[in-house]
Design a protein around this motif. Structure first.
Motif, PDB file in Angstrom:
ATOM      1  N   THR A 195     -17.425 -81.358 -98.483  1.00 56.62           N
ATOM      2  CA  THR A 195     -16.821 -82.479 -99.206  1.00 56.62           C
ATOM      3  C   THR A 195     -15.431 -82.724 -98.640  1.00 56.62           C
ATOM      4  OG1 THR A 195     -18.036 -81.917-101.222  1.00 56.62           O
ATOM      5  CG2 THR A 195     -16.086 -83.311-101.481  1.00 56.62           C
ATOM      6  N   CYS A 196     -15.187 -83.946 -98.232  1.00 58.35           N
ATOM      7  CA  CYS A 196     -13.847 -84.336 -97.766  1.00 58.35           C
ATOM      8  C   CYS A 196     -13.143 -85.024 -98.927  1.00 58.35           C
ATOM      9  CB  CYS A 196     -13.938 -85.282 -96.570  1.00 58.35           C
ATOM     10  SG  CYS A 196     -12.321 -85.689 -95.867  1.00 58.35           S
ATOM     11  N   ILE A 197     -11.968 -84.513 -99.277  1.00 56.16           N
ATOM     12  CA  ILE A 197     -11.182 -85.065-100.381  1.00 56.16           C
ATOM     13  C   ILE A 197      -9.965 -85.767 -99.798  1.00 56.16           C
ATOM     14  CG2 ILE A 197      -9.912 -84.529-102.502  1.00 56.16           C
ATOM     15  CD1 ILE A 197     -11.890 -81.727-101.674  1.00 56.16           C
ATOM     16  N   LEU A 198      -9.853 -87.047-100.093  1.00 53.59           N
ATOM     17  CA  LEU A 198      -8.698 -87.831 -99.644  1.00 53.59           C
ATOM     18  C   LEU A 198      -7.778 -88.026-100.836  1.00 53.59           C
ATOM     19  CD1 LEU A 198      -7.589 -89.281 -97.104  1.00 53.59           C
ATOM     20  CD2 LEU A 198      -8.650 -91.381 -97.975  1.00 53.59           C
ATOM     21  N   ARG A 199      -6.534 -87.514-100.699  1.00 56.40           N
ATOM     22  CA  ARG A 199      -5.560 -87.566-101.787  1.00 56.40           C
ATOM     23  C   ARG A 199      -4.413 -88.496-101.423  1.00 56.40           C
ATOM     24  NH1 ARG A 199      -7.085 -82.101-101.772  1.00 56.40           N
ATOM     25  NH2 ARG A 199      -7.618 -81.286-103.831  1.00 56.40           N
ATOM     26  N   HIS A 251      -3.891 -89.741-107.126  1.00 59.98           N
ATOM     27  CA  HIS A 251      -5.313 -90.116-107.153  1.00 59.98           C
ATOM     28  C   HIS A 251      -6.021 -89.525-105.946  1.00 59.98           C
ATOM     29  CE1 HIS A 251      -8.770 -92.532-108.307  1.00 59.98           C
ATOM     30  NE2 HIS A 251      -8.938 -92.818-107.039  1.00 59.98           N
ATOM     31  N   MET A 252      -7.312 -89.148-106.126  1.00 59.18           N
ATOM     32  CA  MET A 252      -8.104 -88.635-105.019  1.00 59.18           C
ATOM     33  C   MET A 252      -9.530 -89.123-105.132  1.00 59.18           C
ATOM     34  SD  MET A 252      -8.657 -84.638-106.088  1.00 59.18           S
ATOM     35  CE  MET A 252      -6.955 -84.370-106.543  1.00 59.18           C
ATOM     36  N   GLU A 253     -10.190 -89.223-103.984  1.00 58.27           N
ATOM     37  CA  GLU A 253     -11.605 -89.562-103.942  1.00 58.27           C
ATOM     38  C   GLU A 253     -12.261 -88.657-102.914  1.00 58.27           C
ATOM     39  OE1 GLU A 253     -12.487 -93.720-103.749  1.00 58.27           O
ATOM     40  OE2 GLU A 253     -11.216 -94.147-105.489  1.00 58.27           O
ATOM     41  N   SER A 254     -13.600 -88.548-102.984  1.00 57.63           N
ATOM     42  CA  SER A 254     -14.279 -87.630-102.074  1.00 57.63           C
ATOM     43  C   SER A 254     -15.609 -88.184-101.591  1.00 57.63           C
ATOM     44  CB  SER A 254     -14.504 -86.277-102.756  1.00 57.63           C
ATOM     45  OG  SER A 254     -15.375 -86.427-103.866  1.00 57.63           O
ATOM     46  N   VAL A 255     -16.024 -87.676-100.442  1.00 63.22           N
ATOM     47  CA  VAL A 255     -17.339 -87.975 -99.867  1.00 63.22           C
ATOM     48  C   VAL A 255     -17.956 -86.650 -99.442  1.00 63.22           C
ATOM     49  CG1 VAL A 255     -18.557 -89.000 -97.904  1.00 63.22           C
ATOM     50  CG2 VAL A 255     -16.805 -90.306 -99.076  1.00 63.22           C
ATOM     51  N   SER A 256     -19.237 -86.451 -99.763  1.00 62.20           N
ATOM     52  CA  SER A 256     -19.935 -85.215 -99.409  1.00 62.20           C
ATOM     53  C   SER A 256     -21.113 -85.494 -98.491  1.00 62.20           C
ATOM     54  CB  SER A 256     -20.460 -84.516-100.673  1.00 62.20           C
ATOM     55  OG  SER A 256     -19.394 -84.124-101.504  1.00 62.20           O
ATOM     56  N   LEU A 257     -21.362 -84.569 -97.590  1.00 58.59           N
ATOM     57  CA  LEU A 257     -22.539 -84.594 -96.724  1.00 58.59           C
ATOM     58  C   LEU A 257     -23.182 -83.218 -96.753  1.00 58.59           C
ATOM     59  CD1 LEU A 257     -21.374 -86.510 -93.505  1.00 58.59           C
ATOM     60  CD2 LEU A 257     -23.238 -87.185 -95.012  1.00 58.59           C
ATOM     61  N   THR A 258     -24.493 -83.191 -96.707  1.00 59.89           N
ATOM     62  CA  THR A 258     -25.235 -81.935 -96.707  1.00 59.89           C
ATOM     63  C   THR A 258     -26.126 -81.868 -95.478  1.00 59.89           C
ATOM     64  OG1 THR A 258     -25.259 -81.875 -99.124  1.00 59.89           O
ATOM     65  CG2 THR A 258     -26.907 -80.527 -98.002  1.00 59.89           C
ATOM     66  N   GLY A 259     -26.165 -80.695 -94.830  1.00 58.35           N
ATOM     67  CA  GLY A 259     -27.020 -80.509 -93.660  1.00 58.35           C
ATOM     68  C   GLY A 259     -27.460 -79.060 -93.535  1.00 58.35           C
ATOM     69  N   GLN A 260     -28.438 -78.833 -92.686  1.00 59.44           N
ATOM     70  CA  GLN A 260     -28.951 -77.483 -92.440  1.00 59.44           C
ATOM     71  C   GLN A 260     -28.127 -76.810 -91.338  1.00 59.44           C
ATOM     72  OE1 GLN A 260     -31.378 -76.060 -94.293  1.00 59.44           O
ATOM     73  NE2 GLN A 260     -31.183 -77.946 -95.494  1.00 59.44           N
ATOM     74  N   PRO A 261     -28.095 -75.464 -91.313  1.00 62.20           N
ATOM     75  CA  PRO A 261     -27.398 -74.768 -90.219  1.00 62.20           C
ATOM     76  C   PRO A 261     -27.931 -75.238 -88.866  1.00 62.20           C
ATOM     77  CG  PRO A 261     -27.959 -73.223 -91.947  1.00 62.20           C
ATOM     78  CD  PRO A 261     -28.624 -74.521 -92.315  1.00 62.20           C
ATOM     79  N   ASP A 262     -26.995 -75.464 -87.941  1.00 60.80           N
ATOM     80  CA  ASP A 262     -27.330 -75.994 -86.617  1.00 60.80           C
ATOM     81  C   ASP A 262     -27.699 -74.846 -85.675  1.00 60.80           C
ATOM     82  OD1 ASP A 262     -27.592 -77.523 -84.344  1.00 60.80           O
ATOM     83  OD2 ASP A 262     -25.424 -77.847 -84.094  1.00 60.80           O
ATOM     84  N   ALA A 263     -28.960 -74.427 -85.758  1.00 64.36           N
ATOM     85  CA  ALA A 263     -29.418 -73.268 -84.974  1.00 64.36           C
ATOM     86  C   ALA A 263     -29.753 -73.685 -83.544  1.00 64.36           C
ATOM     87  CB  ALA A 263     -30.628 -72.632 -85.642  1.00 64.36           C
ATOM     88  N   GLY A 264     -28.711 -74.016 -82.792  1.00 62.01           N
ATOM     89  CA  GLY A 264     -28.908 -74.412 -81.392  1.00 62.01           C
ATOM     90  C   GLY A 264     -29.104 -73.196 -80.512  1.00 62.01           C
ATOM     91  N   PRO A 265     -29.404 -73.431 -79.227  1.00 61.29           N
ATOM     92  CA  PRO A 265     -29.638 -72.308 -78.302  1.00 61.29           C
ATOM     93  C   PRO A 265     -28.412 -71.399 -78.182  1.00 61.29           C
ATOM     94  CG  PRO A 265     -29.459 -74.409 -77.125  1.00 61.29           C
ATOM     95  CD  PRO A 265     -29.506 -74.733 -78.575  1.00 61.29           C
TER      96      PRO A 265
END
Length: 201
Positions: A131-135, A140-154
């Motif tokens: 979650t990125c919180i911009l203050r 005042h603050m607002e936030s945006v969240s992103l969800t992803g899986q672990p990046d199991a690269g080589p």
């Protein structure tokens, strides 16, 4: 008779009242609190007035946040992609803007408008959420969240896979909440956004 007199009064009196009308002054909550204290108001009344003051201050802070973010966006900053990723033989390479490059590009302009960004991270069975919180300096603050899986690269162990995803999500949540774009912005290098989804708070 009476009807003619009433018409005359309306025509003559109303314009005069309109010309002499003074603007209505609506007191701010702190002025109301001060007046209530002087008048010996009870605790229940004062609590209601303090709650009103808090709502007033929160609304003023929100307006300052919106104004500051608009001023920041008006600068039209763009982040240049500064890193090329080679995905191995038979797969196309791609470029993206690194997190440090994004921060170096936009942090001074954010600070100029009283804005700053921070992140919080959590790991659940369904994935890693950043979650990125911009203050704003006014509170005042607002936030945006992103969800992803672990990046199991080589060649990545479990911790590196988690770290890669966190960095990836930090980049995109920061760009999302500030409205900044990277030149020729890529997604995850495969044209597939399935690994992440938006949750706006």
């Amino acid at each position: 008779g009476a009807c003619v007199m009433a018409e005359f009064e309306l025509k003559e009196v109303l314009p005069i009242e309109a010309e002499n009308r003074t603007p209505v002054h609506i007191p701010q909550p702190m002025q109301m609190i001060d007046a209530a204290v002087r008048a010996g108001a009870d605790m229940a009344t004062l609590e209601k007035l303090f709650a009103l003051q808090e709502r007033y201050e929160a609304n003023e802070a929100r307006k300052q946040y919106v104004s500051a973010l608009a001023a920041f966006k008006a600068q039209g900053l763009r982040v240049h992609k500064d890193r090329t990723v080679n995905q191995g033989s038979g797969r196309p390479s791609y470029k993206h803007a690194t997190l440090s490059n994004i921060i170096e590009t936009i942090a001074p302009a954010l600070a100029e408008h009283g804005l700053s960004a921070t992140w919080s991270t959590s790991q659940e069975p369904h994935g890693i959420t950043v979650t990125c919180i911009l203050r704003h300096a006014a509170g005042h603050m607002e936030s945006v969240s992103l969800t992803g899986q672990p990046d199991a690269g080589p060649g990545r162990n479990n911790i590196q896979a988690i770290g890669s995803t966190i960095t990836y999500l930090q980049r995109y949540t920061l760009m999302a909440i500030t409205g900044v774009a990277a030149s020729d912005q890529d997604d995850d290098g495969t044209g597939n956004h399935a690994a992440a989804h938006y949750v706006t708070k």
